[in-house]
Write a protein that holds these residues in place. Structure first.
Motif, short mmCIF file in Angstrom:
data_model
loop_
_atom_site.label_atom_id
_atom_site.label_comp_id
_atom_site.label_asym_id
_atom_site.label_seq_id
_atom_site.Cartn_x
_atom_site.Cartn_y
_atom_site.Cartn_z
N UNK A 48 0.83 -1.21 0.00
CA UNK A 48 0.00 0.00 0.00
C UNK A 48 0.86 1.26 0.00
N UNK A 66 -5.71 -3.79 1.24
CA UNK A 66 -5.10 -3.32 2.49
C UNK A 66 -5.94 -3.67 3.71
N UNK A 156 1.45 1.92 17.48
CA UNK A 156 1.08 2.85 18.56
C UNK A 156 2.12 3.95 18.75
N UNK B 7 -13.26 -11.32 3.89
CA UNK B 7 -13.22 -11.18 5.34
C UNK B 7 -13.25 -9.71 5.76
N UNK B 58 -12.19 -12.78 11.75
CA UNK B 58 -11.39 -11.56 11.60
C UNK B 58 -12.14 -10.34 12.12
N UNK B 62 -11.04 -7.90 15.12
CA UNK B 62 -10.93 -6.46 14.95
C UNK B 62 -11.67 -5.74 16.08
N UNK B 65 -9.62 -5.92 19.05
CA UNK B 65 -8.55 -4.92 18.94
C UNK B 65 -9.06 -3.51 19.25
N UNK B 144 -3.21 5.02 7.11
CA UNK B 144 -3.35 3.57 7.27
C UNK B 144 -2.49 2.82 6.25
N UNK B 145 -2.15 3.50 5.15
CA UNK B 145 -1.30 2.88 4.14
C UNK B 145 0.14 2.74 4.62
N UNK B 245 -14.77 4.14 5.66
CA UNK B 245 -13.80 3.06 5.52
C UNK B 245 -14.01 1.95 6.55
N UNK B 248 -16.09 -0.81 5.52
CA UNK B 248 -15.52 -1.69 4.50
C UNK B 248 -14.48 -2.63 5.08
N UNK B 249 -14.22 -2.54 6.36
CA UNK B 249 -13.32 -3.50 6.97
C UNK B 249 -12.10 -2.91 7.66
N UNK B 250 -11.90 -1.60 7.54
CA UNK B 250 -10.79 -1.01 8.29
C UNK B 250 -11.15 -0.98 9.77
N UNK B 253 -11.39 1.51 15.68
CA UNK B 253 -10.73 2.43 16.62
C UNK B 253 -9.56 3.14 15.94
N UNK B 255 -6.59 3.75 16.58
CA UNK B 255 -5.83 4.68 17.40
C UNK B 255 -4.34 4.53 17.15
#
Lengths: 209, 256
Positions: A48, A66, A156, B7, B58, B62, B65, B144-145, B245, B248-250, B253, B255
């Motif tokens: 990505x 991703x 983190x 997933x 999954x 998540x 998490x 996130x990438x 997002x 769609x699975x991201x 949280x 953080x």
């Protein structure tokens, strides 16, 4: 069988010596699964925003895109870390690490590399690691620590900002994470090739003997 | 069950949404690749992936998490701040649409809608918002990438804004609606964090269109996609209204 004949004191009705106790075998194979998932999903995550001018072919990545890869990566991390903690704790407490991996000297490593390259390195007693094995196993455990800690630093960078700073900041931690992965993959290739060349090592990691 | 599903991904949304991260990729083939890889790697058959649903596992992980990250979140832990010289110039534009498609919001007509668990649901004009006490932060935006960039944002603390509208800060979430249809929901702990800001300026200039005019909610404690641009509505709520997002699975949280 070389294992039993190597121990003349053993009588024929004694069970052959256990090379890998059950906890080693269980944690080894859980780790194998977790590692493969982490590496393949990690490659997809890398794609990505690549650090280098290449991407990993999608055939060898996991997750498809991703978001999928991140789901795999952050699920398998629990398996990897919990299993890793169990393995290292038992390795230290049972004295296995000390018995198997120490002592290790540069001289012995050089001698054993030379012997290995000329196909004269002995595998008669699988319960004793040669110096190259000791170095590689210690090295991959170290790389495991680095990959987990640098991963936490990337995940983190605010909450664990001290850790991120130790790795030289967020961007540098990404490179550390990548190179630790590369080291582990390098180990994995050597490890699997050697296990296939000396198949009784594979058997002993399944049956213990 | 013979569902072919990705997933952690809602297939309807998946098909509907433009593929920002893989624009040239037919999304449906993702699952086929997924299933065969999963099968090859460590599962015993296609049915295992499709039916037993790696997706469900999954998704559960998540959510776990999300809990772990909420637990790890320290309301007093500030994101590192940087000097002016560290600002990334030009600061990258990033969205699921090209820059020329960024929404154009007319400053004169603009009103920020406030809703949900608040005492005052009056809308706010830009002038009223600009009159609020403001502060500047130079913080790292992490995508996130994986890439990151340091930017400078100026605006009012979201906690201050929430106080002025009489928000019930015992509520669980704050939800943002954006001009282009984007949305997301954040946890109240993050909403009250001292660096969570309704930003009106970037690099000391009125927030340009590409960075989210008229306002962005900047939170250096979360990944970039959790920082909504072109905010037109803020709601305080006890129900998780999801997000563009996230749905769609991201990870919800997300953080830092």
């Amino acid at each position: 069988m070389s294992v039993t004949t190597a121990s003349p004191s053993m009588t024929s009705n004694t069970a052959p010596q256990v090379i890998h106790p059950l906890w080693v075998r269980v944690t080894h194979w859980i780790n194998a699964v977790a590692m493969v998932v982490m590496i393949m999903s990690g490659w997809q995550i890398y794609n990505a925003s690549p650090l280098f001018p290449f991407v990993f072919p999608r055939e060898i990545t996991l997750g498809g895109w991703l978001a999928g890869a991140l789901l795999w990566h952050f699920a398998a991390m629990w398996l990897l870390v919990i299993n890793g903690i169990v393995y290292v704790t038992l390795g230290v407490l049972t004295g296995r690490f000390r018995r198997k991996f120490l002592p290790i000297s540069p001289h012995a490593v050089v001698a054993d590399v030379r012997a290995a390259l000329t196909f004269r390195l002995s595998h008669d007693d699988l319960s004793i690691y040669n110096a190259v094995q000791k170095l590689l196993y210690l090295g991959v455990i170290l790389a495991g620590f680095v990959v987990v800690l640098s991963g936490l630093a990337i995940w983190k960078p605010v909450q664990l900002q001290m850790l991120t700073a130790i790795f030289g900041g967020y961007d540098a931690a990404r490179y550390v994470h990548f190179f630790a992965m590369a080291g582990i993959v390098g180990f994995l290739i050597i490890h699997v090739v050697l296990a296939l060349l000396v198949p009784k090592t594979l058997r002993s990691m399944i049956t213990g003997r | 069950m013979r569902r072919k599903r990705i997933p952690g991904v809602d297939p309807k949304l998946l098909i509907r949404d433009a593929a920002k991260l893989r624009p040239d990729f037919a999304r449906r083939s993702f699952l086929r690749g997924m299933a065969s890889l999963g099968t090859l790697t460590f599962l015993t058959g296609c049915d295992v992936v499709d039916g037993f649903s790696a997706e469900k596992v999954l998704r559960k992980m998540s959510e776990l998490n999300d809990g772990a990250q909420a637990w790890l979140f320290d309301p007093g832990q500030l994101a590192p701040e940087y000097p002016d010289s560290a600002i990334t110039r030009p600061f990258p534009f990033n969205a699921y649409y090209p820059e020329e498609d960024a929404p154009e919001v007319d400053a004169r007509d603009f009103k920020l809608e406030v809703g949900g668990l608040v005492d005052s649901k009056n809308s706010w004009t830009l002038d009223e918002l600009y009159a609020l006490p403001q502060e500047k932060q130079i913080t790292r935006h992490i995508c996130v990438e994986g890439w990151s960039a340091i930017g400078s944002w100026t605006g009012v603390r979201l906690s201050e804004f929430l106080r002025r509208v009489g928000a019930d800060t015992r509520a669980r979430y704050v939800w943002f609606q954006c001009a282009e249809g984007y949305s997301n929901t954040i946890d109240m702990a993050t909403a009250l964090h001292p660096q969570t800001q309704l930003s009106f300026r970037f690099d000391n200039e009125i927030l340009p269109r590409k960075y989210g005019f008229p306002m962005k909610c900047r939170m250096p404690t979360k990944l970039g996609f959790k920082n909504p641009k072109h905010v037109v509505a803020v709601h305080v709520t006890n129900s998780d209204l999801g997000g563009y997002w996230e749905n769609q699975g991201y990870n919800w949280h997300s953080g830092l």
